[in-house]
Design an enzyme around this catalytic site. Structure first.
Site, PDB file in Angstrom:
ATOM      1  N   GLU A   1       0.996  -1.065   0.214  1.00  0.00           N
ATOM      2  CA  GLU A   1       0.070   0.061   0.061  1.00  0.00           C
ATOM      3  C   GLU A   1       0.823   1.212  -0.036  1.00  0.00           C
ATOM      4  O   GLU A   1       1.623   1.288   0.897  1.00  0.00           O
ATOM      5  CB  GLU A   1      -0.893  -0.026   1.123  1.00  0.00           C
ATOM      6  CG  GLU A   1      -1.837   1.285   1.035  1.00  0.00           C
ATOM      7  CD  GLU A   1      -2.881   1.434   2.010  1.00  0.00           C
ATOM      8  OE1 GLU A   1      -3.808   2.266   2.069  1.00  0.00           O
ATOM      9  OE2 GLU A   1      -2.849   0.571   3.258  1.00  0.00           O
TER      10      GLU A   1
ATOM     11  N   ASP B   1      -3.190  12.275  -2.668  1.00  0.00           N
ATOM     12  CA  ASP B   1      -3.398  13.589  -2.804  1.00  0.00           C
ATOM     13  C   ASP B   1      -3.986  13.975  -4.319  1.00  0.00           C
ATOM     14  O   ASP B   1      -3.166  13.621  -5.375  1.00  0.00           O
ATOM     15  CB  ASP B   1      -2.143  14.288  -2.466  1.00  0.00           C
ATOM     16  CG  ASP B   1      -2.310  15.886  -2.257  1.00  0.00           C
ATOM     17  OD1 ASP B   1      -3.178  16.468  -2.906  1.00  0.00           O
ATOM     18  OD2 ASP B   1      -1.439  16.364  -1.493  1.00  0.00           O
TER      19      ASP B   1
ATOM     20  N   ASP C   1       9.803   8.138   0.468  1.00  0.00           N
ATOM     21  CA  ASP C   1       9.158   8.346  -0.423  1.00  0.00           C
ATOM     22  C   ASP C   1       9.030   7.075  -1.447  1.00  0.00           C
ATOM     23  O   ASP C   1      10.151   6.150  -1.842  1.00  0.00           O
ATOM     24  CB  ASP C   1      10.164   9.410  -1.416  1.00  0.00           C
ATOM     25  CG  ASP C   1       9.472   9.708  -2.835  1.00  0.00           C
ATOM     26  OD1 ASP C   1       8.427   9.048  -3.344  1.00  0.00           O
ATOM     27  OD2 ASP C   1       9.968  10.640  -3.506  1.00  0.00           O
TER      28      ASP C   1
END
Length: 228
Positions: free
Chosen positions: A58, A133, A110
């Site tokens: 995920e 986002d 990241d």
């Protein structure tokens, strides 16, 4: 020429608030059990989990509620979560320890860099990107994570016939995801080109999903299968 000009476009901005005392304690006490730090070699997930089981990645797990729920529901599977924001990492660590869940490993970094440098080919049966986002302003669309470089990396880390499951409550982003993936020969839309999934594909409802519904947003799931 300044090296600053070559900085990659990030799909996130670090806007962390302060860690709560509980999150700080969880990071201090439980990171050694569940946390995985980047190295200069590929992760050996079978070694990290002590077994070779179906494996889900995920990307951007937020506060970790969905990942915790999936791991509890499927104890015979293994789950890896990547998240840049430490408060969410701390919250998930607390939940994993509190519920005695052992089939999750966490990476605080990241996701694009981790996939590029630390994850080998065909490492996962499923990759999930839930409510990323949306960067709703048009001038910020370039920051959206779903773009060619992301699609290429996800294809590489998925096993043959593995699944990419995405979801968003922003219709414009859903349409953009659909257009990009439908046009990509590396993946097949399990619902047919031009169609969204008619179900959540077994994923639990998320906090962001509930928030989006309250704001009057729809929710769009997209499930793709790796083809080649």
């Amino acid at each position: 020429m300044s090296a600053q000009l070559f900085r990659p476009i990030r799909s996130f901005v670090r806007r962390e608030g302060r860690l709560t005392p509980g999150q700080e304690r969880a990071l201090s006490e439980h990171w050694s059990t569940f946390g995985v730090s980047p190295t200069d070699v590929h992760f050996d997930f079978a070694q990290l989990f002590g077994r070779d089981a179906p494996r889900t990645l995920e990307i951007g797990f937020g506060n970790g509620d969905t990942l915790l729920h999936m791991a509890q529901s499927d104890p015979d599977d293994d789950f890896v979560g990547i998240e840049v924001h430490r408060p969410g990492v701390g919250k998930l660590l607390h939940g994993l320890a509190d519920h005695r869940v052992s089939n999750v490993r966490i990476i605080n970094a990241d996701a694009m860099e981790i996939m590029a440098h630390n994850i080998g080919d065909a490492s996962f049966d499923r990759v999930m990107l839930l409510f990323p986002d949306p960067w709703p302003k048009k001038r910020h669309h370039k920051r959206r994570i779903v773009r060619d470089s992301f699609i290429q990396q996800v294809h590489r880390v998925l096993k043959p016939d593995g699944l990419l499951h995405m979801a968003t409550d922003w219709e414009d982003y859903a349409s953009n995801m659909l257009e990009q993936l439908d046009a990509c020969a590396l993946f097949r839309n399990r619902s047919g080109n031009g169609c969204y999934s008619d179900s959540r594909g077994g994923r639990p409802e998320t906090k962001f999903e509930r928030r989006g519904i309250k704001l009057g947003h729809g929710v769009w799931d997209l499930i793709y299968e790796r083809m080649v």
